[in-house]
Design a protein around this motif. Structure first.
Motif, PDB file in Angstrom:
ATOM      1  N   THR A  42      48.557  10.387  48.886  1.00  9.31           N
ATOM      2  CA  THR A  42      49.772  10.061  49.864  1.00  9.31           C
ATOM      3  C   THR A  42      50.225   8.684  49.537  1.00  9.31           C
ATOM      4  N   TYR A  43      49.651   7.778  49.316  1.00  6.48           N
ATOM      5  CA  TYR A  43      50.410   6.262  49.084  1.00  6.48           C
ATOM      6  C   TYR A  43      51.289   6.415  47.612  1.00  6.48           C
ATOM      7  N   ALA A  44      50.481   7.198  46.883  1.00 12.07           N
ATOM      8  CA  ALA A  44      51.195   7.341  45.400  1.00 12.07           C
ATOM      9  C   ALA A  44      52.384   8.054  45.471  1.00 12.07           C
ATOM     10  N   GLY A  45      52.334   9.138  46.413  1.00 15.33           N
ATOM     11  CA  GLY A  45      53.602   9.912  46.378  1.00 15.33           C
ATOM     12  C   GLY A  45      54.685   9.056  47.033  1.00 15.33           C
ATOM     13  N   LEU A  46      54.289   8.311  47.996  1.00 10.77           N
ATOM     14  CA  LEU A  46      55.166   7.700  48.908  1.00 10.77           C
ATOM     15  C   LEU A  46      55.828   6.654  47.684  1.00 10.77           C
ATOM     16  N   ARG A  47      55.276   5.946  46.975  1.00 14.14           N
ATOM     17  CA  ARG A  47      55.667   5.164  46.149  1.00 14.14           C
ATOM     18  C   ARG A  47      56.609   5.723  45.154  1.00 14.14           C
TER      19      ARG A  47
ATOM     20  N   TRP B 118      47.880   7.001  61.974  1.00 14.63           N
ATOM     21  CA  TRP B 118      48.246   7.376  60.551  1.00 14.63           C
ATOM     22  C   TRP B 118      47.037   7.009  59.485  1.00 14.63           C
ATOM     23  N   TYR B 119      46.935   7.719  58.442  1.00 11.66           N
ATOM     24  CA  TYR B 119      46.034   7.173  57.467  1.00 11.66           C
ATOM     25  C   TYR B 119      46.613   7.465  56.131  1.00 11.66           C
ATOM     26  N   TRP B 120      46.933   6.821  55.428  1.00 11.81           N
ATOM     27  CA  TRP B 120      47.204   6.956  54.043  1.00 11.81           C
ATOM     28  C   TRP B 120      46.097   7.018  52.932  1.00 11.81           C
TER      29      TRP B 120
END
Length: 85
Positions: free
Chosen positions: A34-39, A28-30
């Protein structure tokens, strides 16, 4: 809009997740989007679970979700502690 300090904190957290993924043998690599979307989609404690269920559901056939989340979060926290020293 995030302040510079908030952006730096988010970047440290994101990088710690990526180190944890690598050290645990996950491919996996964020990236930042991607990280902003998950947050935006999940509470902090659910980032990993949200990603796991949406992007890597095949792992749930072999591993318990709570086990994976705990392993990743534990390693992420240790990475952050080690970096602070």
């Amino acid at each position: 809009m995030h302040t510079t300090t908030q952006r730096e904190t988010l970047e440290i957290e994101r990088n710690a997740y990526n180190v944890a993924f690598c050290e645990l043998g996950l491919d996996w690599y964020w990236d930042a989007p991607t990280y902003a979307g998950l947050r935006n989609r999940a509470r902090e404690s659910c980032h990993v679970r949200s990603y796991l269920e949406a992007e890597r559901p095949h792992l749930l056939r072999a591993y318990d979700a709570d086990f994976l989340v705990q392993a990743i979060e534990s390693r992420r926290k240790q990475v952050i502690r080690d970096a602070a020293c």
